[in-house]
Write a protein that holds these residues in place. Sequence first.
Motif, PDB file in Angstrom:
ATOM      1  N   GLY A   1      11.391 -11.867  -3.951  1.00  0.00           N
ATOM      2  CA  GLY A   1      11.958 -10.648  -4.664  1.00  0.00           C
ATOM      3  C   GLY A   1      11.391  -9.450  -3.978  1.00  0.00           C
ATOM      4  N   THR A   2      11.802  -8.186  -4.528  1.00  0.00           N
ATOM      5  CA  THR A   2      11.545  -6.815  -3.841  1.00  0.00           C
ATOM      6  C   THR A   2      10.426  -6.317  -4.766  1.00  0.00           C
ATOM      7  OG1 THR A   2      12.971  -5.847  -5.345  1.00  0.00           O
ATOM      8  CG2 THR A   2      13.843  -6.538  -2.987  1.00  0.00           C
ATOM      9  N   LEU A   3       9.537  -5.370  -4.031  1.00  0.00           N
ATOM     10  CA  LEU A   3       8.701  -4.482  -4.518  1.00  0.00           C
ATOM     11  C   LEU A   3       9.200  -3.263  -5.143  1.00  0.00           C
ATOM     12  CD1 LEU A   3       5.691  -5.522  -2.272  1.00  0.00           C
ATOM     13  CD2 LEU A   3       6.173  -6.401  -4.347  1.00  0.00           C
ATOM     14  N   SER A   4       8.994  -2.578  -6.123  1.00  0.00           N
ATOM     15  CA  SER A   4       9.316  -1.296  -6.583  1.00  0.00           C
ATOM     16  C   SER A   4       9.128  -0.065  -5.607  1.00  0.00           C
ATOM     17  CB  SER A   4       9.169  -1.035  -7.780  1.00  0.00           C
ATOM     18  OG  SER A   4       9.513   0.217  -8.231  1.00  0.00           O
ATOM     19  N   ASP A   5      10.025   0.409  -5.386  1.00  0.00           N
ATOM     20  CA  ASP A   5       9.786   1.943  -4.223  1.00  0.00           C
ATOM     21  C   ASP A   5       8.891   2.832  -5.187  1.00  0.00           C
ATOM     22  OD1 ASP A   5      11.463   0.820  -2.522  1.00  0.00           O
ATOM     23  OD2 ASP A   5      13.272   2.133  -3.337  1.00  0.00           O
ATOM     24  N   ASP A   6       8.673   2.572  -6.273  1.00  0.00           N
ATOM     25  CA  ASP A   6       7.665   3.267  -7.086  1.00  0.00           C
ATOM     26  C   ASP A   6       6.344   2.678  -7.454  1.00  0.00           C
ATOM     27  OD1 ASP A   6       9.817   5.264  -7.354  1.00  0.00           O
ATOM     28  OD2 ASP A   6      10.329   4.426  -9.287  1.00  0.00           O
TER      29      ASP A   6
END
Length: 776
Positions: A317-322
Amino acid sequence: MASQLSLVVVLTTCSLLLPITHQAQSSQTQLLLQVRRQLENPKVLDSWEKTYDICLTKPSSTLAVTCERGVVTELRIIGDKLYRPAKFLGYWLPNQTLSENFVMDSFITTITRLTTLRVLILVSLGLWGPLPDKIHRLFALEVLDFSSNFLYGSIPPKICAITGLQTLTLDNNYFNGTIPDWLDSLSNLTVLQLESNHFNGTIPESISKVTTLTVLSLSSNNLSGKIPDLSSLNKLEMLDLRVNELDSGLPGLPNGLVTVLLSKNSLTGEILQQYASLNRLQHLDLSFNFLRGVPPEGLFSLPYISYLNLGSNMLSGTLSDDLACGAQLGFVDLSMNRLFGDIPACLSSNSNSNKRTVKLGGNCLSGGSEKQHDLKYCEVGNMTEKSRKKEVVMMVAVIGGVCFVIMFFSVVFFVICRRSCQRALTEQKLLQKPVSDNSATGFSSELLANARYISQSVKLGTQILPTYRVFSVEELKEATKNFERSSFIGEGSIGKLYKGRLENGTYVAIRCLALYKRYSIRNLKLRLDLLAKLRHPNLVRLLGHCIDGAADDADVNRVFLVYEFVPSGTLRSYLSESSLEKVIKWPDRLQVLIGIAKAVHFLHTGIIPGSVNNRLKINSVLLDEHFVAKLSDYGLSIITEEIYRHQVKVEDQQIQTNPAIEIARDLDDDDVYSFGHIILEVLTGPRFESGEFTNVDLLIKSLSDNEDADQLLDPIVLATCSQESLSLVVSIAAKCLSVETSSRPSVEEVLWNLQYAAQVQGAADGDLKSEVTSQA
């Protein structure tokens, strides 16, 4: 008159009490002297020999006797029986355990006569045998530590009768069976340390009822199955279950944990969201498991988190930009997963103002400097649970159909198989006839074909290492741009070394070996198959091989070995004065030496036949990004005997005029002796490489006698070592470099001494830190 009478009464009372106290002290001293005799008079107890009252003995780091009102309440003895064999059959071992006359039951009988003992610590004394049930007679015991001995069997159940027991430490023994399920009856137990034994089975559910626990360490055993829910252990601060075979999901944990170590298991599922609320957590290591999903964002911003290792899993998955990182977070490892998307700002090297170390390689992330996979690689690992379930259903249906077909053709298959086996047996007889194996190492074709693992250490990481495969010459030419000059790394005594980049982006090191004598294809492949079995965390991974011209035996003149590429350089480069910012301190040097010793020990004992005579050199020791030592150029004698024979023929001609060459050659072939040279260079630093020390024997003697240490040792070593730790390493180096083979220690002994030196150094560093803190 009255005052005179009072004085007489007082004096009379004192005169009556003194003999009683003296008698008690005499009785305790006699018991302790009996303990000394049963321990076969270890050197650490020499001070007892001429002491009238042992209670008055001055305490040290290895010996302490505490008495209250004339009776012994604490006995701490730390001996020097440091050798720990990989295998212990339960019998006495000369110079390693206490002698065959030692009886553990009688010894414990003597100890239990010290009925007032509250603290009993007997470490590295060579105690061997089962731990008797009668240990429960020490009813007042609060601390029991029998670590680093040769105790085996199960933990005696009657220990549960010692209701006041607070610390139970049995690390580094040979206890087997299962973890007791009666531990919850110890209502005051705060520390339970059973690491590095042979316990198997599951962790009992009852462990979650020992609500007084602050430390639970069961690492380096053979535990499997589910980890119980530990959320009820509200006082638990340290949990260490590393290096087992646990294969459940992650357990619920209490909020007070400070350190959690669950690496090198087979844990599955997602990281629980609850972990993001462990507000006291400082150190979390979940690496080398099979965890999936996206890690909870809150893990990165916990108020005290300083070390977060989630590497070598199947996170996707992806890691949050925040994503926010806590102020204390100094190390993050997310490498070797299946994450994709942009790298969050707090993990980016571009905005890393606080010198945070971040490992992100081996994912599919964009915007970073570390090597990443193509996006397709991570999309495979990002399937939803629903799609995986559909695939399972389809797979079951396919397997059912295949089974039906197999049953239908079973009779035909049996007939074909029988005929094939008969033909294969005939061919095997024909093959075995012309093959002649006269190798110096005794690797016959039959032995090579049946080489097998015998070491538990090969289990580490076997499920995550790349599959060994055969490469084509064309692949290697493409990886090295046809072996152009820019890919050339160097040349040693056994072939040239090139750096290459495979089609999937993986960097590799390729060694080209020229064979001086023709091998049969069958024999050569058997040897390569044996070399492929040498896999260990402290060995540079062999990824595959290529035989140039394999279609015809007569054309086989080159063999390529393809290894993982370790970019951080050799150990020697971390000892050099030319790059002071890279120079590693004494504790780190000890860990590197321990890693090398583990690798050599595995090479000698990890498979049958073992790989000895590895011609160890300090330039063969590489360090990865975590400063983990990895040995390269190992096991090459398995396939390069003819190269070595060619060298021997040349040297034999020289020996006729200079017999010293034969001695030097024999020493170079001995791994323990070569290891001694590596230890010396670690001690002395770049001056050893420069040839400043021409007489190794004189150097060792000076170091052993502690003469001119400030002039002989590397200044970094002097500034960062404890004297006791340094002395232990110098001593083992001197033994390694003994000219007499019989006087050299085994690899196991070298490893044990280095680990003990690291333990001593760790204790000294802890004492120094405490002293600095108290002064502040």
